[in-house]
Write an enzyme that holds these catalytic residues in place. Structure first.
Site, PDB file in Angstrom:
ATOM      1  N   LYS A 199       1.517 -25.969  16.958  1.00 38.74           N
ATOM      2  CA  LYS A 199       2.855 -25.355  16.962  1.00 38.74           C
ATOM      3  C   LYS A 199       2.767 -23.825  17.050  1.00 38.74           C
ATOM      4  CE  LYS A 199       4.854 -27.388  13.335  1.00 38.74           C
ATOM      5  NZ  LYS A 199       4.151 -28.597  12.866  1.00 38.74           N
ATOM      6  N   TYR A 261       3.443 -34.674   2.055  1.00 40.86           N
ATOM      7  CA  TYR A 261       3.532 -36.074   1.675  1.00 40.86           C
ATOM      8  C   TYR A 261       4.966 -36.527   1.962  1.00 40.86           C
ATOM      9  CZ  TYR A 261       2.607 -40.506  -0.415  1.00 40.86           C
ATOM     10  OH  TYR A 261       2.424 -41.851  -0.573  1.00 40.86           O
ATOM     11  N   TYR A 265       0.224 -37.838  10.130  1.00 37.95           N
ATOM     12  CA  TYR A 265      -1.103 -38.312  10.534  1.00 37.95           C
ATOM     13  C   TYR A 265      -1.934 -38.525   9.280  1.00 37.95           C
ATOM     14  CZ  TYR A 265       0.829 -36.441  14.792  1.00 37.95           C
ATOM     15  OH  TYR A 265       1.679 -36.172  15.843  1.00 37.95           O
ATOM     16  N   TYR A 266      -2.397 -39.784   9.088  1.00 30.64           N
ATOM     17  CA  TYR A 266      -3.067 -40.141   7.841  1.00 30.64           C
ATOM     18  C   TYR A 266      -4.579 -39.911   7.899  1.00 30.64           C
ATOM     19  CZ  TYR A 266       1.389 -41.783   6.215  1.00 30.64           C
ATOM     20  OH  TYR A 266       2.706 -41.824   5.824  1.00 30.64           O
ATOM     21  N   HIS A 269      -5.441 -33.417   5.877  1.00 31.60           N
ATOM     22  CA  HIS A 269      -5.451 -32.071   6.455  1.00 31.60           C
ATOM     23  C   HIS A 269      -4.571 -31.170   5.602  1.00 31.60           C
ATOM     24  CE1 HIS A 269      -2.196 -34.368   8.363  1.00 31.60           C
ATOM     25  NE2 HIS A 269      -1.504 -33.237   8.299  1.00 31.60           N
ATOM     26  N   VAL A 270      -4.885 -29.874   5.649  1.00 38.15           N
ATOM     27  CA  VAL A 270      -4.163 -28.896   4.833  1.00 38.15           C
ATOM     28  C   VAL A 270      -3.525 -27.866   5.768  1.00 38.15           C
ATOM     29  CG1 VAL A 270      -4.428 -27.115   3.067  1.00 38.15           C
ATOM     30  CG2 VAL A 270      -5.793 -29.213   2.927  1.00 38.15           C
TER      31      VAL A 270
HETATM   32  N1  GTA Z   1      -4.218 -28.214  16.873  1.00 38.23           N
HETATM   33  O1  GTA Z   1      -3.262 -32.138  18.985  1.00 38.23           O
HETATM   34  C1  GTA Z   1      -3.019 -31.374  18.058  1.00 38.23           C
HETATM   35  C2  GTA Z   1      -2.044 -31.620  17.047  1.00 38.23           C
HETATM   36  N2  GTA Z   1      -1.173 -32.645  16.813  1.00 38.23           N
HETATM   37  C3  GTA Z   1      -1.000 -33.857  17.603  1.00 38.23           C
HETATM   38  C4  GTA Z   1      -0.453 -32.356  15.696  1.00 38.23           C
HETATM   39  N3  GTA Z   1      -0.865 -31.181  15.210  1.00 38.23           N
HETATM   40  C5  GTA Z   1      -1.838 -30.697  16.026  1.00 38.23           C
HETATM   41  N4  GTA Z   1      -2.563 -29.560  15.950  1.00 38.23           N
HETATM   42  C6  GTA Z   1      -3.490 -29.330  16.900  1.00 38.23           C
HETATM   43  N5  GTA Z   1      -3.713 -30.209  17.922  1.00 38.23           N
HETATM   44  O2  GTA Z   1       1.417 -29.309  11.754  1.00 38.23           O
HETATM   45  C7  GTA Z   1      -0.404 -30.538  13.992  1.00 38.23           C
HETATM   46  C8  GTA Z   1       1.091 -30.635  13.800  1.00 38.23           C
HETATM   47  C9  GTA Z   1       1.241 -30.591  12.270  1.00 38.23           C
HETATM   48  C10 GTA Z   1      -0.074 -31.158  11.770  1.00 38.23           C
HETATM   49  C11 GTA Z   1       0.093 -32.530  11.217  1.00 38.23           C
HETATM   50  O3  GTA Z   1      -0.938 -31.235  12.890  1.00 38.23           O
HETATM   51  O4  GTA Z   1       1.772 -29.572  14.428  1.00 38.23           O
HETATM   52  P1  GTA Z   1       1.531 -33.719   9.379  1.00 38.23           P
HETATM   53  O5  GTA Z   1       0.645 -34.923   9.480  1.00 38.23           O
HETATM   54  O6  GTA Z   1       1.950 -33.340   8.031  1.00 38.23           O
HETATM   55  O7  GTA Z   1       2.702 -34.026  10.362  1.00 38.23           O
HETATM   56  O8  GTA Z   1       0.812 -32.469  10.020  1.00 38.23           O
HETATM   57  P2  GTA Z   1       4.123 -33.300  10.595  1.00 38.23           P
HETATM   58  O9  GTA Z   1       4.220 -32.025   9.898  1.00 38.23           O
HETATM   59  O10 GTA Z   1       5.196 -34.295  10.390  1.00 38.23           O
HETATM   60  O11 GTA Z   1       4.037 -33.126  12.127  1.00 38.23           O
HETATM   61  P3  GTA Z   1       4.801 -32.172  13.036  1.00 38.23           P
HETATM   62  O12 GTA Z   1       4.380 -32.617  14.382  1.00 38.23           O
HETATM   63  O13 GTA Z   1       4.551 -30.781  12.646  1.00 38.23           O
HETATM   64  O14 GTA Z   1       6.341 -32.513  12.829  1.00 38.23           O
HETATM   65  C12 GTA Z   1       7.190 -31.886  11.875  1.00 38.23           C
HETATM   66  C13 GTA Z   1       8.428 -31.354  12.541  1.00 38.23           C
HETATM   67  O15 GTA Z   1       8.094 -30.132  13.185  1.00 38.23           O
HETATM   68  C14 GTA Z   1       8.982 -32.229  13.668  1.00 38.23           C
HETATM   69  O16 GTA Z   1       9.815 -33.250  13.215  1.00 38.23           O
HETATM   70  C15 GTA Z   1       9.706 -31.210  14.495  1.00 38.23           C
HETATM   71  O17 GTA Z   1      10.983 -30.953  13.959  1.00 38.23           O
HETATM   72  C16 GTA Z   1       8.875 -29.964  14.350  1.00 38.23           C
HETATM   73  N6  GTA Z   1       7.964 -29.761  15.482  1.00 38.23           N
HETATM   74  C17 GTA Z   1       6.931 -30.550  15.814  1.00 38.23           C
HETATM   75  N7  GTA Z   1       6.276 -30.082  16.891  1.00 38.23           N
HETATM   76  C18 GTA Z   1       6.923 -28.966  17.272  1.00 38.23           C
HETATM   77  C19 GTA Z   1       6.727 -28.037  18.319  1.00 38.23           C
HETATM   78  N8  GTA Z   1       5.710 -28.172  19.203  1.00 38.23           N
HETATM   79  N9  GTA Z   1       7.569 -27.009  18.402  1.00 38.23           N
HETATM   80  C20 GTA Z   1       8.557 -26.847  17.502  1.00 38.23           C
HETATM   81  N10 GTA Z   1       8.791 -27.698  16.477  1.00 38.23           N
HETATM   82  C21 GTA Z   1       8.003 -28.745  16.359  1.00 38.23           C
END
Ligand code: GTA
Length: 329
Positions: A199, A261, A265-266, A269-270
């Site tokens: 992000k 929590y 993704y299970y 990670h921090v």
């Molecule tokens: N470097 O391939 C990756 C990757 N993926 C698939 C996920 N992450 C990655 N990082 C790298 N490469 O912070 C990151 C995610 C997240 C972390 C996983 O790993 O960006 P989490 O298991 O606690 O999951 O953390 P989380 O926080 O729900 O995931 P995510 O995707 O951040 O979603 C939370 C909310 O953030 C979404 O519902 C959405 O509202 C918002 N969001 C997600 N992606 C984006 C984006 N690209 N831009 C803006 N807002 C976003």
């Protein structure tokens, strides 16, 4: 010029507050859009939109579901922050169209040079139905999960239904994003990889966002943590903060270091984000400060196995249905 210089500098930047590394995107995971994603071609020209999942004028982003070469896809478009280091070029190199003038007030539309007007774009392809649901705007409900609920409701659900963590394994095995790693401790028990979250575009530290992904593979989430994991957690806390200070010149006092929590993704990670940046998911209903987690486990090894934990679930999340079926909501 300095902007052009930063684009070509690949390793240590001279100005630590503005580290820019052009991603080499060596995507070897063999799925989705293939290995040559960094080439300047517009793979999105063939995107056909099915639905806007959510958008925000304030956050200046839009989440769209559609099809890309016959595959389900979600694309996320997000306007990037205006950077202080390119401000002079932005002001001198743009054209201005007057919208209104009234006394001492005037508003304009500024047409910026294209390289200063980029839109950060994330593509998930092929996207599963779970991805589409995740990005769909919807109401959430707060769930109360006891230790027993975790064993009888949550654990069986996440064992069947959670997102693939292939992208995590690709990072740990250096099959993807290897050039983006900021720090690694390779120890199989207490080691981790620290790298920019996808992000974060790494153009400014204002919205700094890194993740530390642990090397051990059996820890799913906060719920699995006991005193056995204290060396791992302390290692991430100390070395992660140190690495961020070295690379971005940002002291620990400016960081928010936490776990989610429920996570998406299970694989443990921090999150490391800059204090003051309202990262998605940094609210009290989802984020658990690593410092608190360490202290709680120090005072009771079984803390996260036994405590009731609270978290929000989206209306169409399958886990929410499971809590309802079990009469827990
Ligand atoms: N470097 O391939 C990756 C990757 N993926 C698939 C996920 N992450 C990655 N990082 C790298 N490469 O912070 C990151 C995610 C997240 C972390 C996983 O790993 O960006 P989490 O298991 O606690 O999951 O953390 P989380 O926080 O729900 O995931 P995510 O995707 O951040 O979603 C939370 C909310 O953030 C979404 O519902 C959405 O509202 C918002 N969001 C997600 N992606 C984006 C984006 N690209 N831009 C803006 N807002 C976003």
């Amino acid at each position: 010029d300095s902007a052009a210089k930063r684009e070509t500098d690949s390793d240590e930047p001279d100005d630590l507050s503005l580290k820019v590394k052009r991603p080499k995107s060596d995507n070897e995971n063999g799925r989705g859009l293939g290995a040559k994603d960094s080439e300047p071609k517009n793979i999105l020209s063939g995107f056909s939109t099915s639905k806007v999942l959510s958008d925000s004028a304030r956050e200046k982003n839009i989440f769209v579901h559609g099809k890309l070469a016959d595959q389900e896809a979600v694309i996320i478009l997000e306007k990037t922050p205006i950077r202080e280091d390119t401000l002079a070029e932005l002001l001198s190199g743009s054209t201005l169209k007057l919208e209104l003038k009234n006394d001492i007030y005037s508003t304009y539309r500024l047409q910026a040079p294209s390289h200063l007007n980029e839109i950060k774009t994330t593509v998930v392809c092929p996207a599963t139905e779970k991805h589409v649901k995740k990005y769909q705007r919807q109401e959430s409900s707060l769930v109360e999960e006891t230790g027993e609920d975790y064993q009888s409701i949550t654990l069986p659900y996440i064992q069947k239904q959670s997102f693939s963590v292939q992208w995590v394994f690709n990072i740990l095995e250096k099959k993807a994003e290897a050039d983006r790693i900021v720090y690694e401790d390779p120890d199989p028990k207490v080691g981790f990889v620290l790298l920019p979250d996808f992000k974060w575009d790494q153009k400014q530290v204002d919205d700094l966002y890194l993740i530390a992904i642990v090397h051990p593979r059996e820890i799913k989430s906060l719920r699995d943590l006991t005193s056995e994991h204290l060396p791992l957690l302390q290692n991430i806390f100390v070395k992660g903060k140190e690495a961020i200070l070295q690379r971005y010149n940002l002291p620990a006092s400016k960081l928010r270091v936490y776990l989610h929590y429920q996570p998406s993704y299970y694989h443990l990670h921090v999150h490391f984000t800059k204090l003051g940046y309202e990262a998605p998911g940094c609210g009290v209903e989802r984020a658990h400060l690593l410092a608190d987690v360490i202290q709680n486990i120090q005072s009771d090894s079984q803390y996260y196995k036994t405590r009731t934990l609270y978290f929000p679930l989206r209306a169409d999340d399958g886990l929410l249905s499971k809590f309802k079926e079990a009469g827990r909501l």
